[in-house]
Write a protein that holds these residues in place. Structure first.
Motif, mmCIF file in Angstrom:
data_model
loop_
_atom_site.group_PDB
_atom_site.id
_atom_site.type_symbol
_atom_site.label_atom_id
_atom_site.label_comp_id
_atom_site.label_asym_id
_atom_site.label_seq_id
_atom_site.Cartn_x
_atom_site.Cartn_y
_atom_site.Cartn_z
ATOM 1 N N PHE A 190 0.824 -1.212 0.000
ATOM 2 C CA PHE A 190 0.000 0.000 0.000
ATOM 3 C C PHE A 190 0.861 1.266 0.000
ATOM 4 N N PRO A 191 0.512 2.234 -0.852
ATOM 5 C CA PRO A 191 1.191 3.523 -0.780
ATOM 6 C C PRO A 191 0.912 4.138 0.598
ATOM 7 N N ASP A 192 1.886 4.729 1.213
ATOM 8 C CA ASP A 192 1.722 5.451 2.491
ATOM 9 C C ASP A 192 1.138 4.567 3.594
ATOM 10 N N TYR A 193 1.526 3.315 3.629
ATOM 11 C CA TYR A 193 1.032 2.426 4.686
ATOM 12 C C TYR A 193 1.611 2.856 6.037
ATOM 13 N N ASP A 194 0.744 2.995 7.020
ATOM 14 C CA ASP A 194 1.189 3.302 8.374
ATOM 15 C C ASP A 194 1.013 2.045 9.220
ATOM 16 N N PRO A 195 2.095 1.346 9.521
ATOM 17 C CA PRO A 195 1.961 0.069 10.224
ATOM 18 C C PRO A 195 1.352 0.208 11.607
ATOM 19 N N GLU A 196 1.411 1.402 12.185
ATOM 20 C CA GLU A 196 0.795 1.592 13.505
ATOM 21 C C GLU A 196 -0.706 1.829 13.393
ATOM 22 N N ASN A 197 -1.135 2.262 12.217
ATOM 23 C CA ASN A 197 -2.555 2.585 12.041
ATOM 24 C C ASN A 197 -3.090 2.122 10.697
ATOM 25 N N PRO A 198 -3.125 0.825 10.475
ATOM 26 C CA PRO A 198 -3.684 0.347 9.209
ATOM 27 C C PRO A 198 -5.180 0.663 9.149
ATOM 28 N N THR A 199 -5.672 0.905 7.947
ATOM 29 C CA THR A 199 -7.105 1.177 7.804
ATOM 30 C C THR A 199 -7.866 -0.149 7.737
ATOM 31 N N GLU A 200 -9.171 -0.079 7.961
ATOM 32 C CA GLU A 200 -9.986 -1.291 7.899
ATOM 33 C C GLU A 200 -9.923 -1.900 6.499
ATOM 34 N N GLU A 201 -9.935 -1.051 5.489
ATOM 35 C CA GLU A 201 -9.895 -1.571 4.120
ATOM 36 C C GLU A 201 -8.569 -2.301 3.861
ATOM 37 N N GLN A 202 -7.471 -1.714 4.344
ATOM 38 C CA GLN A 202 -6.174 -2.377 4.169
ATOM 39 C C GLN A 202 -6.156 -3.737 4.881
ATOM 40 N N VAL A 654 7.169 -17.329 -7.298
ATOM 41 C CA VAL A 654 8.153 -16.353 -6.838
ATOM 42 C C VAL A 654 7.491 -15.544 -5.732
ATOM 43 N N GLN A 655 7.949 -15.792 -4.500
ATOM 44 C CA GLN A 655 7.303 -15.173 -3.346
ATOM 45 C C GLN A 655 8.137 -13.993 -2.860
ATOM 46 N N HIS A 656 7.494 -12.972 -2.412
ATOM 47 C CA HIS A 656 8.067 -11.739 -1.842
ATOM 48 C C HIS A 656 9.297 -11.182 -2.567
ATOM 49 N N PRO A 657 9.182 -10.908 -3.891
ATOM 50 C CA PRO A 657 10.303 -10.234 -4.562
ATOM 51 C C PRO A 657 10.561 -8.869 -3.918
ATOM 52 N N GLY A 658 11.818 -8.541 -3.751
ATOM 53 C CA GLY A 658 12.187 -7.209 -3.258
ATOM 54 C C GLY A 658 12.004 -7.020 -1.770
ATOM 55 N N GLU A 659 11.762 -8.105 -1.026
ATOM 56 C CA GLU A 659 11.545 -7.923 0.400
ATOM 57 C C GLU A 659 12.893 -7.758 1.089
ATOM 58 N N ALA A 660 13.353 -6.542 1.148
ATOM 59 C CA ALA A 660 14.637 -6.231 1.774
ATOM 60 C C ALA A 660 14.375 -5.513 3.091
ATOM 61 N N ASP A 661 15.420 -5.377 3.891
ATOM 62 C CA ASP A 661 15.259 -4.832 5.238
ATOM 63 C C ASP A 661 14.442 -3.546 5.285
ATOM 64 N N ALA A 663 12.772 -2.094 2.700
ATOM 65 C CA ALA A 663 11.890 -1.905 1.550
ATOM 66 C C ALA A 663 10.500 -1.469 2.006
ATOM 67 N N THR A 664 9.916 -0.536 1.291
ATOM 68 C CA THR A 664 8.524 -0.149 1.489
ATOM 69 C C THR A 664 7.924 0.014 0.098
ATOM 70 N N PHE A 665 6.655 0.356 0.088
ATOM 71 C CA PHE A 665 6.009 0.605 -1.185
ATOM 72 C C PHE A 665 6.767 1.675 -1.973
ATOM 73 N N ASP A 666 7.153 2.743 -1.272
ATOM 74 C CA ASP A 666 7.796 3.870 -1.953
ATOM 75 C C ASP A 666 9.290 3.672 -2.160
ATOM 76 N N ALA A 667 9.852 2.739 -1.424
ATOM 77 C CA ALA A 667 11.289 2.493 -1.572
ATOM 78 C C ALA A 667 11.485 1.026 -1.922
ATOM 79 N N ALA A 668 10.928 0.639 -3.065
ATOM 80 C CA ALA A 668 11.003 -0.762 -3.481
ATOM 81 C C ALA A 668 12.420 -1.093 -3.932
ATOM 82 N N THR A 669 12.867 -2.283 -3.601
ATOM 83 C CA THR A 669 14.201 -2.693 -4.034
ATOM 84 C C THR A 669 14.120 -3.664 -5.214
#
Ligand code: FEO
Ligand code: CA
Ligand code: CA
Ligand code: CA
Length: 696
Positions: A190-202, A654-661, A663-669
């Protein structure tokens, strides 16, 4: 976001993967607090010594298909020879030129860190389906900026792991593909995901991203390529699809909740890792790291409390915060809800209206998978590993016999039979197992074992028998790990996939790694057992593959370590006795499959050798036993899952491509598979060539 820190202890898995895949199991205390060691007195007959079988055999120089591997050492001896290490045993005075076995005749892919799927020369590839692509007709095409739970329930889920492919029941131009979706990685979704406050839709998109997909696929001409199609069998199963509990735990007070006061129907399935296709064409799927979805609470039942701690349910808040949106994820409100996960589930892909089941006769633990072998007399044997450090290997032996074509009968087989756990011992002197991984004097890490009874189920007649003192039948089913402790089960280095060879019927077990095995220093407290012959590498980072000769429907077996994985230049590696100068490096074996030639194909998860994960093939018998070659590698940060290998194609999830330490939506590796600046998407890859896979 509040990640718990870098994963410094196991493989090369990123901290993001640790948090969202296994709930930081890799960072925590090891799960198994028990002190049971193997019971030597279980073995009353003298040990058979499989002396020098593995390392002292043929002298071989593999050529042909091996040409792309490391340059031949001049004398054909592996790097081990001069060091007297695990590669030793090849004599060099009777060279036999060997070509790779059928199925293995491809140019090995070199280790790399590319952001792409790398396949051997001459092979083609395409993406069959990726996260968010429509599965159910009418679902929107994936648009990362316009996600909704309603759409996600009809689209391909996240982090596809197990994969199966069966004949289409009425269309010869089509096949039926099925897979599991192990987990979601919200910060990358998700763009701008806030892990402390996920939305119900997310959160609800997360629920829809879990579970399974059934998908009709069409064959493309006479190539091996496949295309996704809409069809009546297409189905999504999610974290909210109703499942039926079957077997000893059904109706137990330990599985009753406010939403299900009878303890019979569970909402959804979670963290479905690997699995298997049954001979009756259903999918088995293991609920693995289910603990991470549950916030801890005060638990009254003492056994239940210990079990939750053993599974790692300790934090008052989970990473995904689902407990804010459904009370069942909060143990202070629904203490029994976690007891409804951790099962082998069965789904009938050919009946899209069927209610999938959770087979509680198979026990509850972090099931990697369930894989079936049918013994000569029709007895059905289901093997399953508990993928945590120092956990156990189980098998279930049915009392009913398999009946070809009788689906209703076959669907009940896993509810009638006995659950066993493996107890092993080695045959070499303990002082030769020093944790170095160097072979003992008899030339093999090997020994024998027994299957010890835990629970017998006769679901039809509602009769269940515990074989463990102090545990009722339903308690053995629900608190299986603790029951297995009591009978002295053997602590393994994270048992993952288990597969039975189609011809030899030997059983192969991927043991992915265990960096706490024999650990010293800061991890000493997490070490629950030092090196043993079945786990001979201290602080085991690269894993092993065990080969078991099992009395499938009986209670005894012998075993040996077929592969001790790692960099073949290192002393503590072993490749079935094959010349180590001519094999690919391999680390952290995970999923297993056989091709039509009897070669074992192995995916890796968390390559600790500073290169991407991949898919490897290894010959299991004959002159080139132990020749291991990398067939493909997956993009950086990804794990290779669910291999399917037949004459026409190789498929990997191919599971979790780009899952680096970080990495976020905006800083994809990674930008695989769509390229450019795109969001990385878990996806299914099909690989084919002109002619049969692995045959020149
Ligand atoms: Fe989901 Fe055991 O890997
Ligand atoms: Ca031995
Ligand atoms: Ca796995
Ligand atoms: Ca894995």
């Amino acid at each position: 976001m509040a990640l718990k820190g870098l994963n410094l202890f196991t493989s090369s898995r990123s901290s993001l993967t640790c948090t969202y895949k296994c709930g930081n199991a890799c960072l925590g205390e090891c799960d198994n607090p028990s002190n049971n060691s193997y019971f030597g007195d279980r073995f009353t007959t003298p040990l058979s010594r499989r002396t020098a079988l593995r390392a002292g055999g043929l002298s071989v120089v593999a050529v042909g298909g091996s040409a792309a591997l490391a340059a031949c050492s001049g004398d054909g001896a592996g790097p081990g020879d001069s060091e007297g290490n695990a590669g030793a045993g090849k004599t060099t005075d009777a060279k036999v030129e060997l070509t790779s076995a059928e199925g293995m005749q491809f140019e090995a892919v070199e280790p790399n860190t590319k952001d792409e799927v790398v396949v051997p020369k001459g092979y083609e590839q395409s993406v069959l389906i990726a996260w968010g692509d429509p599965v159910i007709e009418g679902a929107p095409e994936f648009d990362v900026d316009k996600q909704s739970a309603e759409a996600a329930e009809k689209q391909f889920g996240f982090n596809n792991d197990f994969a199966g492919l069966i004949e289409h029941p009425d269309n010869p131009e089509r096949l039926v593909y099925m897979c599991s979706h192990e987990y979601t990685t919200e910060p990358m979704m998700f763009p701008d995901y806030d892990p402390e406050n996920p939305t119900e839709e997310q959160v609800k998109i997360g629920w829809a991203g879990h579970g399974h997909t059934i998908l009709e696929v069409s064959k493309v001409g006479d190539t091996g390529e496949l295309k996704r199609e809409f069809g009546p069998l297409n189905r999504r199963i999610t974290a909210t699809t109703p499942f039926q509990l079957v077997g000893p735990a059904k109706g137990s007070d330990l599985v009753k909740t406010k939403a299900d006061p009878k303890g019979e129907t569970v909402s959804g399935t979670l963290n479905n890792c690997s699995g298997g296709v049954t001979p009756w064409n259903t999918m088995l799927s293991g609920e693995e790291n289910f603990d991470q979805y549950f916030a801890a609470g005060d638990i009254k039942d003492e056994k239940a409390k210990k079990s939750l701690e053993r599974f790692g349910i300790e934090d008052k808040e989970t990473a995904r915060k689902w407990e804010r949106f459904d009370d069942r994820f909060d143990c202070s409100k629904e203490p029994n809800e976690p007891n409804r996960f951790g099962w082998i589930v069965e789904i009938n892909p050919l009946d899209p209206t069927s209610t999938p089941v959770k087979h509680t006769a198979l026990g509850r633990f972090k099931h990697e998978a369930g894989n079936i072998h049918i013994a000569d007399d029709g007895t059905v044997v289901c093997y399953s590993g508990d993928d945590s450090r120092f956990e156990y290997i189980y098998k279930f032996i049915s009392t009913k016999k398999y009946e070809e074509g009788n689906i209703e009968h076959n669907l009940s087989i896993l509810d009638h039979g006995t659950l066993y756990v493996a107890v092993m011992e080695g045959n070499s002197p303990e002082d030769e197992i020093d944790g170095s991984g160097v072979l003992p004097e008899d030339g093999a890490f090997d020994g024998k074992g027994k299957w010890v009874k835990l629970l017998t189920s006769d679901t039809e007649n509602n009769k269940f028998e515990s074989h463990v003192d102090g545990f009722s039948a339903e308690e053995v089913a629900i608190f299986t790990r603790e029951a297995a402790d009591k009978v002295g089960a053997t602590k393994m280095d994270r048992p993952e996939d288990i597969q039975v060879h189609p011809d030899s019927h030997k059983v192969y077990v991927a043991l992915t790694n265990n960096s706490y095995r024999g650990a010293t220093g800061e991890n000493a407290k997490k070490n629950k057992e030092d090196a043993k012959e079945w786990a001979p590498v201290k602080e085991n980072k690269n894993g092993m593959v065990m080969e078991i000769e099992d009395d499938h429907a009986g209670e005894s077996f012998t075993w040996n370590l077929f592969l001790v994985c790692g960099d073949p230049n290192e002393a503590n590696t072993y490749f079935g006795g094959f010349d180590k100068s001519k094999v690919s490096p391999i680390s952290c074996p995970d999923n297993l499959a056989f091709d039509n030639h009897g070669n074992l194909w192995i995916t890796t998860d968390g390559n600790a050798l500073d290169s991407n994960d991949g898919l490897y093939a290894v010959t299991t018998s004959g002159d080139t036993r132990g020749e291991l070659k990398c067939f493909l590698t997956v993009p950086a940060g990804a794990e290779t899952c669910g291999p399917i290998v037949d004459d026409d194609r190789v498929m990997v999830n191919v599971q979790h491509p780009g899952e680096a330490d970080d990495a976020t939506f905006d800083a994809a590796t990674s930008h695989w598979p769509d390229g450019g600046k795109s969001t990385p998407r878990p996806a299914v890859v099909v690989v084919w060539k002109d002619g049969k896979i692995g045959v020149n």
